[in-house]
Structure formats: structure tokens, C-alpha cells
Design a protein around this motif. Sequence first.
Motif, PDB file in Angstrom:
ATOM      1  N   PRO A  30       1.927  -5.260   5.598  1.00  0.00           N
ATOM      2  CA  PRO A  30       0.456  -5.283   5.545  1.00  0.00           C
ATOM      3  C   PRO A  30      -0.199  -4.408   6.610  1.00  0.00           C
ATOM      4  O   PRO A  30      -1.355  -4.019   6.453  1.00  0.00           O
ATOM      5  N   LEU A  31       0.513  -4.080   7.683  1.00  0.00           N
ATOM      6  CA  LEU A  31      -0.066  -3.244   8.735  1.00  0.00           C
ATOM      7  C   LEU A  31      -0.327  -1.821   8.264  1.00  0.00           C
ATOM      8  O   LEU A  31      -1.153  -1.114   8.847  1.00  0.00           O
ATOM      9  N   PHE A  32       0.367  -1.396   7.214  1.00  0.00           N
ATOM     10  CA  PHE A  32       0.218  -0.033   6.701  1.00  0.00           C
ATOM     11  C   PHE A  32      -0.182  -0.053   5.225  1.00  0.00           C
ATOM     12  O   PHE A  32       0.214   0.809   4.448  1.00  0.00           O
ATOM     13  N   THR A  33      -0.964  -1.053   4.855  1.00  0.00           N
ATOM     14  CA  THR A  33      -1.402  -1.224   3.481  1.00  0.00           C
ATOM     15  C   THR A  33      -2.912  -1.422   3.475  1.00  0.00           C
ATOM     16  O   THR A  33      -3.442  -2.194   4.268  1.00  0.00           O
ATOM     17  N   ASP A  34      -3.589  -0.675   2.600  1.00  0.00           N
ATOM     18  CA  ASP A  34      -5.028  -0.833   2.427  1.00  0.00           C
ATOM     19  C   ASP A  34      -5.378  -0.510   0.984  1.00  0.00           C
ATOM     20  O   ASP A  34      -4.514  -0.577   0.113  1.00  0.00           O
ATOM     21  N   GLU A  35      -6.629  -0.148   0.711  1.00  0.00           N
ATOM     22  CA  GLU A  35      -7.046   0.125  -0.665  1.00  0.00           C
ATOM     23  C   GLU A  35      -6.513   1.452  -1.205  1.00  0.00           C
ATOM     24  O   GLU A  35      -6.579   1.703  -2.407  1.00  0.00           O
ATOM     25  N   ASN A  36      -5.936   2.300  -0.332  1.00  0.00           N
ATOM     26  CA  ASN A  36      -5.407   3.600  -0.743  1.00  0.00           C
ATOM     27  C   ASN A  36      -3.887   3.655  -0.812  1.00  0.00           C
ATOM     28  O   ASN A  36      -3.336   4.537  -1.463  1.00  0.00           O
ATOM     29  N   ALA A  37      -3.233   2.750  -0.102  1.00  0.00           N
ATOM     30  CA  ALA A  37      -1.780   2.851   0.044  1.00  0.00           C
ATOM     31  C   ALA A  37      -1.159   1.489   0.296  1.00  0.00           C
ATOM     32  O   ALA A  37      -1.796   0.592   0.828  1.00  0.00           O
ATOM     33  N   ALA A  38       0.120   1.400  -0.071  1.00  0.00           N
ATOM     34  CA  ALA A  38       0.916   0.212   0.241  1.00  0.00           C
ATOM     35  C   ALA A  38       2.246   0.687   0.800  1.00  0.00           C
ATOM     36  O   ALA A  38       2.869   1.596   0.256  1.00  0.00           O
ATOM     37  N   CYS A  39       2.654   0.065   1.891  1.00  0.00           N
ATOM     38  CA  CYS A  39       3.943   0.380   2.502  1.00  0.00           C
ATOM     39  C   CYS A  39       4.972  -0.616   1.980  1.00  0.00           C
ATOM     40  O   CYS A  39       4.948  -1.793   2.326  1.00  0.00           O
ATOM     41  N   VAL A  40       5.863  -0.129   1.124  1.00  0.00           N
ATOM     42  CA  VAL A  40       6.913  -0.954   0.541  1.00  0.00           C
ATOM     43  C   VAL A  40       8.156  -0.815   1.419  1.00  0.00           C
ATOM     44  O   VAL A  40       8.643   0.292   1.629  1.00  0.00           O
ATOM     45  N   VAL A  41       8.648  -1.930   1.930  1.00  0.00           N
ATOM     46  CA  VAL A  41       9.807  -1.928   2.823  1.00  0.00           C
ATOM     47  C   VAL A  41      11.063  -2.140   1.987  1.00  0.00           C
ATOM     48  O   VAL A  41      11.266  -3.211   1.412  1.00  0.00           O
ATOM     49  N   LEU A  42      11.910  -1.092   1.917  1.00  0.00           N
ATOM     50  CA  LEU A  42      13.159  -1.192   1.180  1.00  0.00           C
ATOM     51  C   LEU A  42      14.292  -1.637   2.085  1.00  0.00           C
ATOM     52  O   LEU A  42      15.211  -2.334   1.663  1.00  0.00           O
ATOM     53  N   ASP A  43      14.231  -1.208   3.346  1.00  0.00           N
ATOM     54  CA  ASP A  43      15.289  -1.462   4.318  1.00  0.00           C
ATOM     55  C   ASP A  43      14.670  -1.259   5.696  1.00  0.00           C
ATOM     56  O   ASP A  43      13.504  -0.864   5.805  1.00  0.00           O
TER      57      ASP A  43
END
Length: 152
Positions: A30-43
Amino acid sequence: MPTSIFVNLPTTDLERSKDFYTSLGFSINPLFTDENAACVVLDDNIYFMVLTREYLGTFTDKQIIDPKTHAQVSLAFTRDSRDEVDEVLAKGLAAGGSEPREAQDYGFMYSRDLEDPDGNILGFLFMEPAAAEKGPEAYLAEQGATASSASA
């Protein structure tokens, strides 16, 4: 500090993408997620930055392609067994993904492709550990010799 990999993927529907990737077992930072982008953690060091097409366009002067009609990249991820490959595909298909072609079985490697709802290509594969260590040709030759000896 180890190298981290951030793969930027375009999406036309950020919420749908977040739902899709979390259904595969990945988490959202959530620290790198907003209305423009989402940070998906794979590993620990591998991330997808799923970006709206408009936002991705701010990072390049090149045309943002439509992954439903054009392939720019195909990402492949290993799994520990054929069953795990099939399991992740089942989750992805249930979450709105599609399988663009049949499973590929090369004897030493089993792989299946999954397209996310935007058409980005994700490959999931299992490779026999001996084939990864020795190389596919040596592994297959060894398997053929074993099979010939067993049937003689």
C-alpha cells in the motif's frame, strides 16, 4: 543490497488488476499504491508496478501498446511442481485471466501461459531439477538411455 526488479505493466482497470494479482497469491504494497499504480509484491526483490495506461505514458515517449493485441514481453515464473503450475493457472482463470494456448510439455519442462485481464503474458513453468542442472539435452539423453535399458 540485492538488486530488485520492478516490471511495469499497463492496465485499463487498476482495481481489476489488483484483484487478479492478489488472487494468484501475491500481495499489494500500500505504500506504493494509489489511483495510478499498484505495487504487486511477487517476492522479496521482485515487483510488478501495475500502472494505468495514462500514468505509464508519463515514463516514456514511446507508444504504450495494447497487450491484448501486441506482445512486448512475456514473463516466466518457476513453480516447484507441475501441480503448482496447474494450481496457479486455475486461480488465474477463475479471476478473469485467459490461457492463450495449450500447455507445453517438453519432457524436461512443463509450462502454461496465463494472460491477465489486460492481456499481459505470464508464463508458469516447472523444470525437472536435473534438467536445470545438466541442461535439457543431457537430461533427455539420460532419460532415453534409462528408458531403453528398462525396456530391453
